[in-house]
Structure formats: C-alpha cells, structure tokens
Design a protein around this motif. Structure first.
Motif, PDB file in Angstrom:
ATOM      1  N   GLY A  47       0.790  -1.368   0.091  1.00 23.04           N
ATOM      2  CA  GLY A  47      -0.059  -0.188   0.400  1.00 23.04           C
ATOM      3  C   GLY A  47       0.743   1.149   0.387  1.00 23.04           C
ATOM      4  O   GLY A  47       0.340   2.728  -0.108  1.00 23.04           O
ATOM      5  N   LYS A  48       2.452   0.460   0.026  1.00 19.61           N
ATOM      6  CA  LYS A  48       2.848   2.358  -0.046  1.00 19.61           C
ATOM      7  C   LYS A  48       3.532   1.824  -1.871  1.00 19.61           C
ATOM      8  O   LYS A  48       3.706   1.333  -2.517  1.00 19.61           O
ATOM      9  N   GLU A  49       4.233   3.727  -1.680  1.00 17.36           N
ATOM     10  CA  GLU A  49       4.568   3.723  -3.101  1.00 17.36           C
ATOM     11  C   GLU A  49       6.445   5.013  -2.728  1.00 17.36           C
ATOM     12  O   GLU A  49       6.011   5.805  -2.260  1.00 17.36           O
ATOM     13  N   TRP A  50       7.295   4.472  -3.988  1.00 17.24           N
ATOM     14  CA  TRP A  50       8.817   5.384  -3.326  1.00 17.24           C
ATOM     15  C   TRP A  50       8.649   5.663  -5.247  1.00 17.24           C
ATOM     16  O   TRP A  50       8.192   4.544  -6.595  1.00 17.24           O
ATOM     17  N   ARG A  51      10.123   6.543  -5.352  1.00 19.66           N
ATOM     18  CA  ARG A  51       9.977   6.175  -6.697  1.00 19.66           C
ATOM     19  C   ARG A  51      11.300   6.862  -6.892  1.00 19.66           C
ATOM     20  O   ARG A  51      12.372   7.010  -5.626  1.00 19.66           O
ATOM     21  N   GLY A  52      11.966   6.411  -7.828  1.00 21.17           N
ATOM     22  CA  GLY A  52      13.840   6.398  -8.383  1.00 21.17           C
ATOM     23  C   GLY A  52      14.033   6.774  -9.478  1.00 21.17           C
ATOM     24  O   GLY A  52      12.809   6.917 -10.362  1.00 21.17           O
ATOM     25  N   THR A  53      15.373   6.825  -9.888  1.00 17.30           N
ATOM     26  CA  THR A  53      15.611   7.204 -11.499  1.00 17.30           C
ATOM     27  C   THR A  53      16.251   5.469 -11.825  1.00 17.30           C
ATOM     28  O   THR A  53      17.043   5.212 -11.149  1.00 17.30           O
ATOM     29  N   GLY A  54      16.352   5.794 -13.301  1.00 21.35           N
ATOM     30  CA  GLY A  54      16.414   4.934 -13.634  1.00 21.35           C
ATOM     31  C   GLY A  54      17.006   4.905 -15.458  1.00 21.35           C
ATOM     32  O   GLY A  54      16.611   5.922 -15.543  1.00 21.35           O
ATOM     33  N   PHE A  55      18.268   4.584 -15.706  1.00 19.19           N
ATOM     34  CA  PHE A  55      18.610   4.789 -17.599  1.00 19.19           C
ATOM     35  C   PHE A  55      18.108   3.452 -18.188  1.00 19.19           C
ATOM     36  O   PHE A  55      18.359   2.207 -17.858  1.00 19.19           O
ATOM     37  N   VAL A  70      13.461  -0.908  -5.990  1.00 14.74           N
ATOM     38  CA  VAL A  70      12.903  -2.172  -6.524  1.00 14.74           C
ATOM     39  C   VAL A  70      12.781  -3.082  -6.027  1.00 14.74           C
ATOM     40  O   VAL A  70      12.126  -4.087  -5.941  1.00 14.74           O
ATOM     41  N   ALA A  71      13.542  -3.491  -4.505  1.00 13.74           N
ATOM     42  CA  ALA A  71      13.428  -4.262  -3.202  1.00 13.74           C
ATOM     43  C   ALA A  71      12.461  -4.894  -3.139  1.00 13.74           C
ATOM     44  O   ALA A  71      12.336  -3.629  -2.236  1.00 13.74           O
ATOM     45  N   GLY A  72      11.648  -5.420  -2.786  1.00 15.14           N
ATOM     46  CA  GLY A  72      10.365  -5.833  -2.448  1.00 15.14           C
ATOM     47  C   GLY A  72       9.149  -5.510  -3.446  1.00 15.14           C
ATOM     48  O   GLY A  72       7.772  -5.262  -2.163  1.00 15.14           O
ATOM     49  N   CYS A  73       9.519  -4.735  -3.865  1.00 20.19           N
ATOM     50  CA  CYS A  73       8.351  -4.228  -4.585  1.00 20.19           C
ATOM     51  C   CYS A  73       7.573  -5.605  -5.206  1.00 20.19           C
ATOM     52  O   CYS A  73       7.670  -6.648  -5.769  1.00 20.19           O
ATOM     53  N   ALA A  74       6.202  -5.228  -5.327  1.00 18.36           N
ATOM     54  CA  ALA A  74       4.973  -5.682  -5.552  1.00 18.36           C
ATOM     55  C   ALA A  74       4.608  -5.661  -6.810  1.00 18.36           C
ATOM     56  O   ALA A  74       4.767  -6.339  -8.213  1.00 18.36           O
ATOM     57  N   GLY A  75       4.732  -3.906  -7.228  1.00 14.97           N
ATOM     58  CA  GLY A  75       4.824  -3.675  -8.767  1.00 14.97           C
ATOM     59  C   GLY A  75       6.026  -2.383  -9.457  1.00 14.97           C
ATOM     60  O   GLY A  75       6.248  -1.414  -8.250  1.00 14.97           O
ATOM     61  N   ILE A  76       6.500  -3.162 -10.123  1.00 14.61           N
ATOM     62  CA  ILE A  76       7.418  -1.903 -10.595  1.00 14.61           C
ATOM     63  C   ILE A  76       6.818  -0.969 -11.405  1.00 14.61           C
ATOM     64  O   ILE A  76       6.293  -1.709 -12.798  1.00 14.61           O
ATOM     65  N   ASP A  77       6.470   0.177 -12.228  1.00 13.74           N
ATOM     66  CA  ASP A  77       6.432   1.114 -12.969  1.00 13.74           C
ATOM     67  C   ASP A  77       7.352   2.277 -13.665  1.00 13.74           C
ATOM     68  O   ASP A  77       7.896   2.189 -12.913  1.00 13.74           O
ATOM     69  N   VAL A  78       8.212   2.218 -14.918  1.00 13.10           N
ATOM     70  CA  VAL A  78       8.487   2.896 -15.460  1.00 13.10           C
ATOM     71  C   VAL A  78       8.123   3.800 -16.663  1.00 13.10           C
ATOM     72  O   VAL A  78       7.274   3.673 -17.550  1.00 13.10           O
ATOM     73  N   SER A  87       5.950   2.195 -18.525  1.00 11.05           N
ATOM     74  CA  SER A  87       5.686  -0.039 -18.687  1.00 11.05           C
ATOM     75  C   SER A  87       5.545  -0.500 -17.623  1.00 11.05           C
ATOM     76  O   SER A  87       6.329   0.375 -16.591  1.00 11.05           O
ATOM     77  N   ARG A  88       5.458  -1.378 -17.266  1.00 13.92           N
ATOM     78  CA  ARG A  88       5.595  -2.616 -16.130  1.00 13.92           C
ATOM     79  C   ARG A  88       6.594  -2.803 -16.523  1.00 13.92           C
ATOM     80  O   ARG A  88       7.265  -2.665 -17.772  1.00 13.92           O
ATOM     81  N   ALA A  89       7.302  -3.558 -15.381  1.00 17.97           N
ATOM     82  CA  ALA A  89       9.124  -4.104 -15.640  1.00 17.97           C
ATOM     83  C   ALA A  89       9.282  -5.089 -13.884  1.00 17.97           C
ATOM     84  O   ALA A  89       8.028  -5.184 -13.227  1.00 17.97           O
ATOM     85  N   THR A  90       9.726  -6.060 -14.262  1.00 18.73           N
ATOM     86  CA  THR A  90      10.392  -7.183 -13.840  1.00 18.73           C
ATOM     87  C   THR A  90      11.655  -7.049 -13.010  1.00 18.73           C
ATOM     88  O   THR A  90      12.273  -6.271 -13.786  1.00 18.73           O
ATOM     89  N   LEU A  91      12.284  -7.394 -12.082  1.00 19.24           N
ATOM     90  CA  LEU A  91      13.116  -7.346 -12.296  1.00 19.24           C
ATOM     91  C   LEU A  91      14.441  -8.503 -12.078  1.00 19.24           C
ATOM     92  O   LEU A  91      13.656 -10.002 -12.593  1.00 19.24           O
ATOM     93  N   ILE A 103      16.438  -4.248 -13.992  1.00 15.68           N
ATOM     94  CA  ILE A 103      14.731  -4.563 -14.290  1.00 15.68           C
ATOM     95  C   ILE A 103      14.418  -4.674 -15.825  1.00 15.68           C
ATOM     96  O   ILE A 103      15.141  -4.068 -16.756  1.00 15.68           O
ATOM     97  N   GLU A 104      13.485  -5.470 -15.824  1.00 14.66           N
ATOM     98  CA  GLU A 104      13.510  -5.637 -17.579  1.00 14.66           C
ATOM     99  C   GLU A 104      11.467  -4.906 -17.654  1.00 14.66           C
ATOM    100  O   GLU A 104      10.982  -5.241 -17.562  1.00 14.66           O
ATOM    101  N   LEU A 105      11.857  -3.633 -18.866  1.00 10.60           N
ATOM    102  CA  LEU A 105      10.056  -3.495 -19.297  1.00 10.60           C
ATOM    103  C   LEU A 105       9.314  -4.894 -20.499  1.00 10.60           C
ATOM    104  O   LEU A 105      10.170  -5.538 -20.965  1.00 10.60           O
ATOM    105  N   THR A 106       8.152  -4.867 -19.411  1.00  9.00           N
ATOM    106  CA  THR A 106       7.842  -5.902 -20.172  1.00  9.00           C
ATOM    107  C   THR A 106       6.562  -5.324 -21.814  1.00  9.00           C
ATOM    108  O   THR A 106       6.513  -6.718 -22.404  1.00  9.00           O
ATOM    109  N   GLU A 107       6.798  -4.027 -22.217  1.00 12.58           N
ATOM    110  CA  GLU A 107       7.063  -3.790 -23.267  1.00 12.58           C
ATOM    111  C   GLU A 107       7.527  -2.759 -23.839  1.00 12.58           C
ATOM    112  O   GLU A 107       8.116  -1.734 -22.865  1.00 12.58           O
TER     113      GLU A 107
END
Length: 135
Positions: A47-55, A70-78, A87-91, A103-107
């Motif tokens: 139920g919590k959300e946090w943000r970061g930067t990626g490239f 991204v550690a412990g994330c139930a969902g990752i959005d990029v 896109s959604r992403a997975t570790l 992380i890898e984008l789903t699309e």
C-alpha cells in the motif's frame, strides 16, 4: 531507507556520470537525447509507493536503477517523461554489493540506451539529473 514519495525533477538528464574520475562515463549530448534514456521508476508494496531514477542500458527494454528502489516491490512501473510513455517492469538481476538492479520492461516504449562517452575529466563540471529524493 526509502522516501515514500519524493517529488519528480522536471529536468531530464544532460549527463549521467556513473564512474570515478578516469573511467568511462555514460552520456547523452543533448537534452532531447537524454529524455529518451532517463526514466522515473515507481515501486509499490504494502500500500506504499516510492520513486527513483533509472536509465536505459544495453537494450531498449533494460533499465538500471538502485536496488534499494525496487527491492521488495510488488509492482514496478517505469515512465519516460521525454517519450510520454510507460511500462510495467520486473526485476531481472541484482548486484547487492553495489546496490544496483537491472529491470526489464514488459513492453518496448522506445527508450534509447545510454552511449558510452569519453574518459571523465575531474576538472570539467558534469551534471547528474533525474528524480532525486526531496527535489
């Protein structure tokens, strides 16, 4: 420690230096080029959300970020502000000793992997931009 909701920086990266002086750096030479490489990562868990930067790195669907983002994330959005897409992403992989995650984008949203630049010069000013905590 995670900051639950850091604000988003409005300026996209001009240069991202990821190594010590004397090593290679990753760089985009213009603001519009950087806008296609830098992303905001939003993580949700419990139920919590946090943000970061990626490239974007190596290929259009791979993004590097800090593992603590991204550690412990139930969902990752990029999201790319420059491309106005997300896109959604997975570790995919983690390097705990260095606090890095791949992380890898789903699309494929059209990200352009950062290009390897020249050797860094400690006498030249470099700008590191993204979505830092508290900006």
């Amino acid at each position: 420690m995670r900051n639950p909701a850091p604000q988003i920086a409005t300026t996209v990266a001009l240069t991202i230096a990821l190594a010590a002086p004397g090593a290679s750096l990753f760089a985009q030479s213009t603001r519009s080029a950087a806008a296609t490489s830098i992303v905001k990562i939003t993580c949700t868990a419990g139920g919590k959300e946090w943000r970061g930067t990626g490239f974007a790195w190596s290929q259009a669907t791979y993004v590097v970020t800090a593992l603590h983002v991204v550690a412990g994330c139930a969902g990752i959005d990029v999201h790319s502000e420059g491309l106005k897409k997300g896109s959604r992403a997975t570790l995919k992989k983690a390097l705990r000793e260095s606090d890095l995650a791949l992380i890898e984008l789903t699309e494929n949203i059209g990200l352009v992997p950062l290009k390897t630049g020249s050797v860094t010069n400690p006498e030249v000013e470099h700008r590191i931009w993204g979505y830092p905590r508290g900006v």
